[in-house]
Motif scaffolding. Structure first.
Motif, PDB file in Angstrom:
ATOM      1  N   ASN A  84      59.790  67.180 -16.617  1.00 45.13           N
ATOM      2  CA  ASN A  84      61.043  66.435 -16.784  1.00 45.13           C
ATOM      3  C   ASN A  84      61.595  66.642 -18.199  1.00 45.13           C
ATOM      4  N   THR A  85      60.722  66.539 -19.172  1.00 47.13           N
ATOM      5  CA  THR A  85      61.138  66.705 -20.563  1.00 47.13           C
ATOM      6  C   THR A  85      61.470  68.157 -20.860  1.00 47.13           C
ATOM      7  N   THR A  86      60.600  69.076 -20.469  1.00 46.63           N
ATOM      8  CA  THR A  86      60.830  70.490 -20.782  1.00 46.63           C
ATOM      9  C   THR A  86      62.045  71.042 -20.035  1.00 46.63           C
ATOM     10  N   ASP A  87      62.276  70.589 -18.805  1.00 43.05           N
ATOM     11  CA  ASP A  87      63.469  71.041 -18.076  1.00 43.05           C
ATOM     12  C   ASP A  87      64.741  70.566 -18.764  1.00 43.05           C
ATOM     13  N   CYS A  88      64.729  69.350 -19.245  1.00 46.42           N
ATOM     14  CA  CYS A  88      65.893  68.819 -19.964  1.00 46.42           C
ATOM     15  C   CYS A  88      66.142  69.643 -21.234  1.00 46.42           C
ATOM     16  N   LEU A  89      65.097  69.916 -21.985  1.00 52.95           N
ATOM     17  CA  LEU A  89      65.241  70.675 -23.227  1.00 52.95           C
ATOM     18  C   LEU A  89      65.685  72.108 -22.960  1.00 52.95           C
ATOM     19  N   SER A  90      65.094  72.750 -21.960  1.00 54.79           N
ATOM     20  CA  SER A  90      65.482  74.133 -21.663  1.00 54.79           C
ATOM     21  C   SER A  90      66.911  74.209 -21.140  1.00 54.79           C
ATOM     22  N   THR A  91      67.345  73.203 -20.384  1.00 52.04           N
ATOM     23  CA  THR A  91      68.733  73.168 -19.904  1.00 52.04           C
ATOM     24  C   THR A  91      69.697  73.043 -21.076  1.00 52.04           C
ATOM     25  N   MET A  92      69.356  72.185 -22.028  1.00 54.26           N
ATOM     26  CA  MET A  92      70.218  72.030 -23.202  1.00 54.26           C
ATOM     27  C   MET A  92      70.305  73.333 -23.994  1.00 54.26           C
ATOM     28  N   ALA A  93      69.185  74.027 -24.152  1.00 58.04           N
ATOM     29  CA  ALA A  93      69.193  75.313 -24.869  1.00 58.04           C
ATOM     30  C   ALA A  93      70.043  76.331 -24.125  1.00 58.04           C
ATOM     31  N   SER A  94      69.917  76.359 -22.805  1.00 57.59           N
ATOM     32  CA  SER A  94      70.688  77.316 -21.995  1.00 57.59           C
ATOM     33  C   SER A  94      72.183  77.025 -22.071  1.00 57.59           C
ATOM     34  N   VAL A  95      72.548  75.756 -22.015  1.00 57.38           N
ATOM     35  CA  VAL A  95      73.962  75.387 -22.095  1.00 57.38           C
ATOM     36  C   VAL A  95      74.541  75.827 -23.440  1.00 57.38           C
ATOM     37  N   CYS A  96      73.824  75.565 -24.512  1.00 58.35           N
ATOM     38  CA  CYS A  96      74.307  75.969 -25.844  1.00 58.35           C
ATOM     39  C   CYS A  96      74.434  77.486 -25.939  1.00 58.35           C
ATOM     40  N   LYS A  97      73.450  78.207 -25.416  1.00 54.59           N
ATOM     41  CA  LYS A  97      73.493  79.675 -25.454  1.00 54.59           C
ATOM     42  C   LYS A  97      74.688  80.201 -24.687  1.00 54.59           C
ATOM     43  N   VAL A  98      74.919  79.668 -23.488  1.00 53.75           N
ATOM     44  CA  VAL A  98      76.053  80.123 -22.671  1.00 53.75           C
ATOM     45  C   VAL A  98      77.376  79.808 -23.371  1.00 53.75           C
TER      46      VAL A  98
END
Length: 191
Positions: A84-98
Motif C-alpha cells: 500500500n505504501t510502496t504503490d502510493c510512493l511509486s505512483t507519485m514518482a511515476s506521475v512526476c516523471k510523466v
C-alpha cells in the motif's frame, strides 16, 4: 516532500550551520560557567541542543527524519500491506516523471519553480520507496522507472539538480546493492 528536499538542499549548501550551532553552544556554556547569562529564557536547553546537533549531523536531516518515520509506520503497522505504501510512493514518482517527460504536460509548466517542485517530489518519493521497500527502488522489479527518472533529472540544468542527484547517490539504501544494474549505477556517477 518539496519542503523536505528544499530544506536539505539549503542545509547541504550551507555546511557552516553545524559549526555556527557548535559555536553558539560553546558560547552559552562559557556564559553559564561565568554566570553571564542575562536572558536564560532565550537559551536552548542542553537536551534540545543535543537533539538539534544530532539532527544537523545528517547530510539530509529532514529526509532522514521522514524516511525513519515512514519506515517506522510500515514496521509498526504489520496489518497494513507494505505494498500500500510502496504503490502510493511509486505512483507519485511515476506521475512526476510523466509530467516532466511528456511534452504536452511539460509545456504547461511556465515556471521553473514548478519544474523544481516536481523534481523534488519525484526524488523524495524515490528515496522513501527505497527505504521502505525490502528490495529497494533500483531493482528491475521495482514499480519505478529509475532509468527514466534519472534521465529526466539529467536533462535539467546541472546547477538546479545536482543536489537532487546527490540525494539519490548518497541517501538511498539500495543503490550499491548487487541487484542494482550497472547502467543505473553508471547513470548516477558524478561527472
Amino acid at each position: 516532500m518539496h519542503f523536505t528536499l528544499r530544506f536539505d538542499e539549503l542545509k547541504m549548501t550551507n555546511p557552516a550551520i553545524q559549526n555556527d550551532f557548535s559555536y553558539y553552544r560553546r558560547t552559552i556554556s562559557r556564559m553559564r560557567i561565568n554566570n553571564l547569562s542575562a536572558d536564560a529564557g532565550n537559551e536552548v536547553n542542553n537536551e534540545l541542543a543535543n537533539r538539534m546537533s544530532l539532527f544537523y549531523a545528517s547530510a539530509t536531516p529532514m529526509l532522514k527524519t521522514l524516511s525513519d518515520a515512514t519506515s517506522k509506520f510500515v514496521s509498526d503497522n504489520p496489518d497494513l500491506p507494505t505494498e500500500n505504501t510502496t504503490d502510493c510512493l511509486s505512483t507519485m514518482a511515476s506521475v512526476c516523471k510523466v509530467m516532466l517527460d511528456t511534452p504536452e504536460y511539460r509545456s504547461r509548466f511556465t515556471s521553473e519553480e514548478t519544474v523544481l517542485f516536481c523534481l523534488r517530489v519525484m526524488v523524495g518519493v524515490i528515496i522513501l520507496f527505497d527505504h521502505v521497500h525490502p528490495a529497494g527502488a533500483f531493482v528491475k522489479t521495482s514499480n519505478i522507472d529509475m532509468k527514466g527518472c534519472i534521465r529526466v533529472l539529467k536533462e535539467q540544468p546541472p546547477s538546479s539538480v545536482e543536489g537532487l542527484l546527490n540525494a539519490l547517490r548518497y541517501t538511498t539504501k539500495h543503490l550499491n546493492d548487487e541487484a542494482t544494474s550497472k547502467q543505473i549505477k553508471t547513470m548516477l556517477q558524478p561527472n
